[in-house]
Design a protein around this motif. Structure first.
Motif, mmCIF file in Angstrom:
data_model
loop_
_atom_site.group_PDB
_atom_site.id
_atom_site.type_symbol
_atom_site.label_atom_id
_atom_site.label_comp_id
_atom_site.label_asym_id
_atom_site.label_seq_id
_atom_site.Cartn_x
_atom_site.Cartn_y
_atom_site.Cartn_z
ATOM 1 N N VAL A 177 28.236 -53.556 -16.493
ATOM 2 C CA VAL A 177 28.575 -52.138 -16.472
ATOM 3 C C VAL A 177 27.330 -51.400 -15.989
ATOM 4 C CG1 VAL A 177 29.175 -50.187 -17.965
ATOM 5 C CG2 VAL A 177 30.205 -52.432 -18.397
ATOM 6 N N ASN A 178 27.424 -50.710 -14.866
ATOM 7 C CA ASN A 178 26.236 -50.078 -14.283
ATOM 8 C C ASN A 178 25.518 -49.113 -15.227
ATOM 9 O OD1 ASN A 178 27.708 -51.071 -11.791
ATOM 10 N ND2 ASN A 178 25.812 -50.270 -10.895
ATOM 11 N N CYS A 179 26.282 -48.456 -16.094
ATOM 12 C CA CYS A 179 25.667 -47.512 -17.040
ATOM 13 C C CYS A 179 24.802 -48.228 -18.072
ATOM 14 C CB CYS A 179 26.746 -46.750 -17.808
ATOM 15 S SG CYS A 179 27.389 -45.372 -16.911
ATOM 16 N N GLU A 180 25.017 -49.524 -18.238
ATOM 17 C CA GLU A 180 24.349 -50.228 -19.333
ATOM 18 C C GLU A 180 23.367 -51.299 -18.902
ATOM 19 O OE1 GLU A 180 26.763 -51.354 -22.708
ATOM 20 O OE2 GLU A 180 28.381 -50.084 -21.952
ATOM 21 N N ILE A 181 23.464 -51.716 -17.635
ATOM 22 C CA ILE A 181 22.619 -52.825 -17.215
ATOM 23 C C ILE A 181 22.289 -52.694 -15.730
ATOM 24 C CG2 ILE A 181 24.445 -54.449 -16.535
ATOM 25 C CD1 ILE A 181 22.941 -56.620 -18.148
ATOM 26 N N ASP A 209 32.685 -48.510 -5.845
ATOM 27 C CA ASP A 209 31.371 -47.963 -5.482
ATOM 28 C C ASP A 209 30.903 -46.860 -6.431
ATOM 29 O OD1 ASP A 209 30.671 -49.629 -3.408
ATOM 30 O OD2 ASP A 209 31.916 -48.520 -1.971
ATOM 31 N N ALA A 210 31.833 -46.065 -6.951
ATOM 32 C CA ALA A 210 31.465 -45.051 -7.945
ATOM 33 C C ALA A 210 32.227 -45.380 -9.229
ATOM 34 C CB ALA A 210 31.824 -43.668 -7.433
ATOM 35 N N PRO A 211 31.703 -46.345 -9.999
ATOM 36 C CA PRO A 211 32.480 -46.842 -11.146
ATOM 37 C C PRO A 211 32.526 -45.843 -12.314
ATOM 38 C CG PRO A 211 30.316 -47.889 -11.097
ATOM 39 C CD PRO A 211 30.399 -47.024 -9.875
ATOM 40 N N SER A 212 33.478 -46.054 -13.187
ATOM 41 C CA SER A 212 33.570 -45.299 -14.438
ATOM 42 C C SER A 212 32.390 -45.713 -15.323
ATOM 43 C CB SER A 212 34.884 -45.658 -15.146
ATOM 44 O OG SER A 212 34.752 -46.937 -15.743
ATOM 45 N N PRO A 213 32.196 -45.040 -16.461
ATOM 46 C CA PRO A 213 31.124 -45.461 -17.391
ATOM 47 C C PRO A 213 31.345 -46.865 -17.953
ATOM 48 C CG PRO A 213 31.959 -43.269 -17.950
ATOM 49 C CD PRO A 213 32.876 -43.820 -16.897
ATOM 50 N N TYR A 214 32.485 -47.477 -17.644
ATOM 51 C CA TYR A 214 32.816 -48.796 -18.198
ATOM 52 C C TYR A 214 32.861 -49.891 -17.138
ATOM 53 C CZ TYR A 214 34.362 -45.243 -21.416
ATOM 54 O OH TYR A 214 34.396 -44.134 -22.213
ATOM 55 N N GLY A 215 32.591 -49.517 -15.897
ATOM 56 C CA GLY A 215 32.752 -50.476 -14.810
ATOM 57 C C GLY A 215 31.486 -50.705 -14.024
ATOM 58 N N THR A 217 29.708 -51.626 -9.869
ATOM 59 C CA THR A 217 29.852 -51.568 -8.418
ATOM 60 C C THR A 217 30.070 -52.989 -7.903
ATOM 61 O OG1 THR A 217 27.471 -51.855 -8.165
ATOM 62 C CG2 THR A 217 28.301 -49.582 -8.225
ATOM 63 N N PRO A 218 30.691 -53.105 -6.726
ATOM 64 C CA PRO A 218 30.778 -54.426 -6.100
ATOM 65 C C PRO A 218 29.389 -55.023 -5.921
ATOM 66 C CG PRO A 218 32.245 -52.892 -4.976
ATOM 67 C CD PRO A 218 31.445 -52.083 -5.956
ATOM 68 N N ALA A 219 28.385 -54.193 -5.670
ATOM 69 C CA ALA A 219 27.017 -54.701 -5.461
ATOM 70 C C ALA A 219 26.488 -55.393 -6.715
ATOM 71 C CB ALA A 219 26.095 -53.553 -5.045
ATOM 72 N N LEU A 220 26.745 -54.820 -7.891
ATOM 73 C CA LEU A 220 26.248 -55.436 -9.128
ATOM 74 C C LEU A 220 26.978 -56.759 -9.400
ATOM 75 C CD1 LEU A 220 24.205 -55.056 -11.446
ATOM 76 C CD2 LEU A 220 26.054 -54.030 -12.784
ATOM 77 N N LEU A 221 28.277 -56.769 -9.160
ATOM 78 C CA LEU A 221 29.042 -58.010 -9.346
ATOM 79 C C LEU A 221 28.552 -59.070 -8.363
ATOM 80 C CD1 LEU A 221 31.284 -59.758 -10.521
ATOM 81 C CD2 LEU A 221 32.927 -58.561 -9.066
ATOM 82 N N ARG A 222 28.319 -58.650 -7.108
ATOM 83 C CA ARG A 222 27.821 -59.587 -6.096
ATOM 84 C C ARG A 222 26.463 -60.155 -6.537
ATOM 85 N NH1 ARG A 222 28.114 -56.175 -1.859
ATOM 86 N NH2 ARG A 222 30.358 -56.217 -1.651
ATOM 87 N N HIS A 223 25.617 -59.296 -7.079
ATOM 88 C CA HIS A 223 24.301 -59.749 -7.553
ATOM 89 C C HIS A 223 24.468 -60.821 -8.638
ATOM 90 C CE1 HIS A 223 20.024 -59.520 -8.590
ATOM 91 N NE2 HIS A 223 20.460 -59.717 -9.827
ATOM 92 N N ALA A 224 25.375 -60.578 -9.569
ATOM 93 C CA ALA A 224 25.588 -61.526 -10.674
ATOM 94 C C ALA A 224 26.143 -62.854 -10.151
ATOM 95 C CB ALA A 224 26.533 -60.927 -11.706
ATOM 96 N N LEU A 225 27.048 -62.773 -9.185
ATOM 97 C CA LEU A 225 27.623 -64.005 -8.623
ATOM 98 C C LEU A 225 26.555 -64.813 -7.893
ATOM 99 C CD1 LEU A 225 30.951 -62.373 -7.438
ATOM 100 C CD2 LEU A 225 30.767 -64.210 -9.123
#
Ligand SMILES: [Zn+2]
Length: 247
Positions: A177-181, A209-215, A217-225
Motif C-alpha cells: 500500500v503506497n501510503c504505508e510502505i 497510478d493514483a491508488p486509494s489509501p488502501y492500494g 501503484t503498478p510501479a510498486l507491485l512491479r518492484h515487489a515482483l
C-alpha cells in the motif's frame, strides 16, 4: 464504547490464543500477493503483472461487493472472477457482507460463510473458498476456532514474515500500500524472508497510478515482483504455499 473495547481485545487475544501452529520446513522462502474485496484494477493490472512474472495471486472476495461501485473503486465483475479462477489465481473468502468478525456471532458467521460459498459456486461451480481473510484485518478470538473448522487458513493484517512456527489461523501480512510502505520497506521484508526462510504475504486492494489509501501503484507491485525474482522466491497463491509447507 464497550463493544469497541471488546472488539479490540478480541482482536488482540486472537493473535495469541487458539493458534493452529505449523512449523515451516527448513528454508523455503516464498511470497504470496493477496488482494482484498477486490477492485477491478486488482483483477486487471494486478493479475496481469503477477502473470508476467510467472506468479498467481489470492483474491479474498466478499460476494456483496462484486461489480459494485465503492468509495474508492469499482468491484470486479463476474467475468473477471472466472478469468482469475481459470487462470490459476485463487479466490478466497472475505465474508459475504464484508463484516468484521468481531461483530458476528457463530450463527451469523456461518450464514456469511455459506452465503459467500454459494455465491461464488453460482459464478463457477468449481470455485472452492479454502482460505479466509478477516475484513478490516480484525480477527476475533471467538470466531477463530469456527473459521479453523471451515478454512485451511485465515489471514489478518499484522505485518511481518511468517517464519519458523506460524499460526495458520492468523497469518501475518504486510501492506503493499503506497501510503504505508515504499520500495525500501518492501525490500526489507524480502530480505527478512530470505534470512528466515519464511513465507512473506502482502495484502493490498487497487492497483492504479493514483491508488486509494488502501492500494498501490503498478510501479510498486512491479518492484515487489522484481524483488522476488532477484531472490529466486516463488510467487504463489496462499493455497499453493500451504501445499508447499505441508499444511
Ligand atoms: Zn476487505
Amino acid at each position: 464504547m464497550l463493544s469497541a473495547l471488546n472488539g479490540r481485545l478480541s482482536n488482540r487475544l486472537a493473535r495469541h490464543f487458539r493458534a493452529a501452529p505449523h512449523r515451516l520446513p527448513a528454508h523455503a522462502p516464498m511470497v504470496s500477493f493477496t488482494f482484498d474485496d477486490a477492485p477491478d484494477s486488482a483483477a486487471g493490472e494486478g493479475a496481469s503483472l503477477l502473470e508476467a512474472h510467472g506468479g498467481r495471486g489470492t483474491f479474498y472476495l466478499a460476494g456483496s461487493l462484486i461489480d459494485q461501485p465503492g468509495d474508492h473503486w469499482h468491484g470486479l465483475s463476474n467475468d473477471a472472477i472466472i478469468r482469475l479462477h481459470r487462470g490459476g489465481h485463487e479466490i478466497g473468502c472475505h465474508t459475504f457482507s464484508h463484516l468484521r468478525a468481531i461483530d458476528l456471532d457463530e450463527v451469523a458467521m456461518t450464514r456469511e460463510i455459506e452465503r459467500n460459498r454459494s455465491h461464488f459456486r453460482g459464478i463457477d461451480s468449481s470455485i472452492r473458498l479454502e482460505n479466509f481473510a478477516y475484513p478490516y484485518g480484525l480477527a476475533s478470538v471467538w470466531r477463530k476456532p469456527q473459521l479453523a473448522r471451515n478454512f485451511r487458513s485465515a489471514r489478518g493484517i499484522l505485518p511481518g514474515v511468517n517464519s519458523e512456527i506460524i499460526d495458520l489461523q492468523f497469518l501475518r501480512a504486510s501492506p503493499l500500500v503506497n501510503c504505508e510502505i515504499d520500495t525500501d520497506g518492501v525490500d526489507h521484508y524480502f530480505d527478512e524472508a530470505v534470512a528466515s526462510g519464511g513465507w512473506l504475504i502482502f495484502y493490498g486492494h487497487d492497483v492504479v497510478d493514483a491508488p486509494s489509501p488502501y492500494g498501490c501503484t503498478p510501479a510498486l507491485l512491479r518492484h515487489a515482483l522484481k524483488a522476488a525474482e532477484k531472490r529466486n522466491m516463488p510467487i504463489v497463491t496462499v493455497a499453493e504455499a500451504l501445499r508447499r509447507i505441508g499444511a
